[in-house]
Design a protein around this motif. Sequence first.
Motif, PDB file in Angstrom:
ATOM      1  N   GLU A 141      -0.172  -6.286  -5.476  1.00 32.56           N
ATOM      2  CA  GLU A 141      -0.056  -5.323  -6.404  1.00 32.56           C
ATOM      3  C   GLU A 141       0.667  -3.857  -5.376  1.00 32.56           C
ATOM      4  O   GLU A 141       0.004  -3.466  -4.736  1.00 32.56           O
ATOM      5  CB  GLU A 141      -1.286  -4.837  -6.976  1.00 32.56           C
TER       6      GLU A 141
ATOM      7  N   PHE B 142      -3.889   1.435  -1.416  1.00 27.76           N
ATOM      8  CA  PHE B 142      -4.637   0.167  -1.698  1.00 27.76           C
ATOM      9  C   PHE B 142      -3.686  -0.831  -2.112  1.00 27.76           C
ATOM     10  O   PHE B 142      -2.519  -0.623  -2.293  1.00 27.76           O
ATOM     11  CB  PHE B 142      -5.641   0.354  -2.611  1.00 27.76           C
ATOM     12  N   THR B 143      -4.152  -2.114  -2.135  1.00 31.35           N
ATOM     13  CA  THR B 143      -3.435  -3.111  -2.878  1.00 31.35           C
ATOM     14  C   THR B 143      -4.438  -4.072  -3.217  1.00 31.35           C
ATOM     15  O   THR B 143      -5.722  -4.065  -2.775  1.00 31.35           O
ATOM     16  CB  THR B 143      -2.271  -3.803  -2.111  1.00 31.35           C
TER      17      THR B 143
ATOM     18  N   TYR C 269      -7.963  -4.354  -0.353  1.00 30.81           N
ATOM     19  CA  TYR C 269      -7.968  -3.414   0.917  1.00 30.81           C
ATOM     20  C   TYR C 269      -7.205  -2.494   1.006  1.00 30.81           C
ATOM     21  O   TYR C 269      -6.346  -2.054   0.049  1.00 30.81           O
ATOM     22  CB  TYR C 269      -7.719  -4.317   2.194  1.00 30.81           C
ATOM     23  N   GLY C 270      -7.481  -1.400   1.867  1.00 29.73           N
ATOM     24  CA  GLY C 270      -6.557  -0.221   1.800  1.00 29.73           C
ATOM     25  C   GLY C 270      -7.087   0.610   3.076  1.00 29.73           C
ATOM     26  O   GLY C 270      -8.066   0.426   3.813  1.00 29.73           O
TER      27      GLY C 270
ATOM     28  N   GLN D 163       0.702  -1.175  -0.036  1.00 31.06           N
ATOM     29  CA  GLN D 163       0.097  -0.078  -0.007  1.00 31.06           C
ATOM     30  C   GLN D 163       0.834   1.133   0.141  1.00 31.06           C
ATOM     31  O   GLN D 163       0.310   2.171  -0.428  1.00 31.06           O
ATOM     32  CB  GLN D 163      -0.866  -0.096   1.206  1.00 31.06           C
TER      33      GLN D 163
ATOM     34  N   VAL E 234      -9.062  -1.256   5.886  1.00 30.03           N
ATOM     35  CA  VAL E 234     -10.405  -2.174   5.842  1.00 30.03           C
ATOM     36  C   VAL E 234     -10.513  -2.859   4.601  1.00 30.03           C
ATOM     37  O   VAL E 234      -9.632  -2.513   3.387  1.00 30.03           O
ATOM     38  CB  VAL E 234     -11.546  -0.992   5.890  1.00 30.03           C
ATOM     39  N   ASP E 235     -11.227  -3.870   4.363  1.00 28.11           N
ATOM     40  CA  ASP E 235     -11.477  -4.888   3.470  1.00 28.11           C
ATOM     41  C   ASP E 235     -12.379  -4.023   2.305  1.00 28.11           C
ATOM     42  O   ASP E 235     -13.138  -3.244   2.848  1.00 28.11           O
ATOM     43  CB  ASP E 235     -11.994  -6.205   3.864  1.00 28.11           C
TER      44      ASP E 235
END
Lengths: 399, 484
Positions: free
Chosen positions: A206, B410-411, B425-426, A150, B438-439
């Motif tokens: 990612e 996010f990822t 989530y992110g 992230q 959070v999911d």
Amino acid sequence: MASGIKDRVAILGMGCSRFGERWDMDANGLMVEAFMEAIEDAGIDVTQIDAAWLGVGLDTTSIGPSGVPLSVALRLPNIPCTKVENYCASGTESFRGAVYAVASGAADIALAMGVEKLKDTGYGGLPARPRGAFPDATLANSTAPGQFAQIASAYSAKHGIPRDDLKRAIAHVSVKSHANGAKNPKAHLRKPITEEQAIGAPMIAEPLGLFDCCGVSDGAACAIVTTPEIARRLGKTDLVTVKALQVAASNGWEAEGSGWDGSYFHTTRIASARAYKEAGITNPQKEISLTEVHDCFSITELVTMEDLGLSEEGRAVHDVMDGKFDADGAIPCQIDGGLKCFGHPIGASGIRMIYENYLQLLGRAGERQRETPPVNALSHNLGGFPNLNICAVAIVGMH
Amino acid sequence: MTSIIAFGAYVPRRRLQREAAVASLSWFNAALAAHARGERAIAGWDEDAITMAVEAARDCVGEGARQTVRKLILASTSLPYADRQNAGIVKEALNLPDAVGALDVTGSQRAGTSALIAALESAGSGNAVLCVAAERRRAKVASEAELNYGDGGAAILVGTGPGLADLIGHHSHTIDFADHFRATDQPFDYEWEGRWIRDEGYAKIVPAAIGAALESFGVGADAIDRFVMAAPIRGIDKSVAKAAGIKAEAVQDNLQDRLGTAGCAQPLILLAHALETAAPGELLLVAAFGQGCDTLLFRVTDAIGTRAANMGVSGWLDRRKAEDNYIRHLYFAGALTLDGGMRAEADQRTPPSMLYRHRRSLLALIGGRCTKTGTIQFPPSQISVAQNERAIGTQEEYPLAERRARIATFTADSLVYTPDPPGCYGLVEFEGGGRMTVDFTDVDAETLEVGQPMRMMFRIKRNDVDRGFKHYFWKAVPDYRAEA
């Protein structure tokens, strides 16, 4: 601020096991392997050790609770043994315990051990483990790579760096560490890779692919520390001393407050600023000549260069691509392969970093020895997640 | 006068393409080809009757109006709990006051309309009653039911007017006609021959019940402007209308081709759908078949033209993602065991004592606001998270569930175990303050970006299959009302 511990504690000896998938050994054997090297290097007898600390990240999978497993493995003479756990920063935390014991005068000689036996989990990557009843009921269903990935999304957005440019820079980070690890006989991963391999690897989270993630390894590392005076009395001439040892823990602000943008490590900035102050360093880019940082993921290393003040904010991508942190660059990072290739047995990693800095300072790093031995070497050991973590920074240098 | 004050709905995003299912199944049962038309709504792995009821209720009643609710009635034949009040969980998620009645209604395809009748009967002056129906029925693989069922829910808020539609009357027939049944300990329906159900069940029971109802209301069948009835048998709504003397053009879209039949929630979904386009003065007749027949008649009021915008059935139907991966449908539906790897073995137990202690945070997504600094945070804590201001004991409740949010980080995680990989989530930041990692759900990983607007949805976070316990929490979904 307190006067700090600069030059009050010297490293008497260090040891490190071979890292990797040590199907042949459990945690006890790994600890003995690291200890045998350290005690020989220290030139003392086990009975001269006054107190010991054990750093373990995942005790339930690895070794069980308490400091007793260390005492049993080394058959220590019933001295105090304390287990510490601070996520992936447990190794440096163990080192801090031993250093503080010596600095306080409570112990003449103290031992710090870090160990992890990860490869009995049955699967790749770090084992999932509970984070507490309420956190587990709310926090995202995540893995370590996903948590750290992230950072990349926020870093790209903040600095306007296209995803693919960032992907290439973090690939360079890993290519560099693989090249370094290839020269390290104790490293877990010893095969060089290409940028194309790194970029084209299977996606884990990612934008982090397989080669953006560090090795999950078994291993142990050990330090024996004392005062500079005792070290000289024991016949040591070239002394490596602790210049600074600082830890900063998140208090929830990044995760729950407002202001943190997700693109950097708040605690790294705090811990490194405190460490530079303790060590009397005013210009880290000039005064730090070698780093071992917590490259659990390539993006972590890249962003950490900025948080440590070794790159200007937003410039790490350029500095990485320019080779500033390569083995032959201005400030080499992970000259031993880092977590990426030396491996990451959680509890051992912090001490492993100090081990490499110690060898480099003394000119004992073999094939990977820096031509001009460094003056001050920094290690950065991060536990937890970008938004909730504990950061330990240690600076060691010649006395 | 007792009236419908507001209505809302929820339809899950994925739509199983019946053609794709039939293509996988026709080797086994060629007759299924007759059911290959259109699509049906399928719940995500993290949705059930409770979560869909919550979403339908949120679509029906805004935060402010919820304080007027005095009773909550939840209807479903697919409730996750046999003994733990399901409506009670919906109550917590909606942040309704504790001083509210709650009731689960189940056991028949009439449960939705019977719940609505109970709601209408118990509503009084200043006593609004929220009736919610949601359904996620399981069906045997390769059955007609698998193709024809649908998942979804609807919510109707009733009270004394002025409302959107006034109740003229209701009427019920109860007859033990076992067209199908599902034993308490069985996952699937057992259905008798369709021709018998059509000819002896629908054709005889429903027109008779409608006739008796209309007679008691003093309304002629030809006066009905809109007729709503679920049609699990193709064309059954039209033939019943004809037999009852209701004009053909009054028969409303049964949504069989777009949603399927959402069990006992279907009559309420169809009622909500019909109200979306209804005109003042229209007479709207609802009939529901299931061991008898419920009949309700409403007259649409002038207020229908000025009702508050919501997603409604149409809005949710438009928020769709075609699902042509039949295997994924089977997995989400619990019909298939896939090897999730060792990461899937983690214990999913939720301590009820912890859940109760934190029920405001976990079920209603209540955060904290520091009265000294104004800092908003999740979860609330004794000492404020505001930097440099460690105010103690200053937190007041701050609801976050209805706040819009934006993605900060996010990822898309391919390593984590989730039934719907990759796990997305992110960190999201709420408008007005507050943040949480959070999911995400109902997302396409490749479209995520920093700054993207999101909303919160009530979902299953953990499914503890060993103990039969579902842990619910909130997840972020792309803002489905971004244009609103």
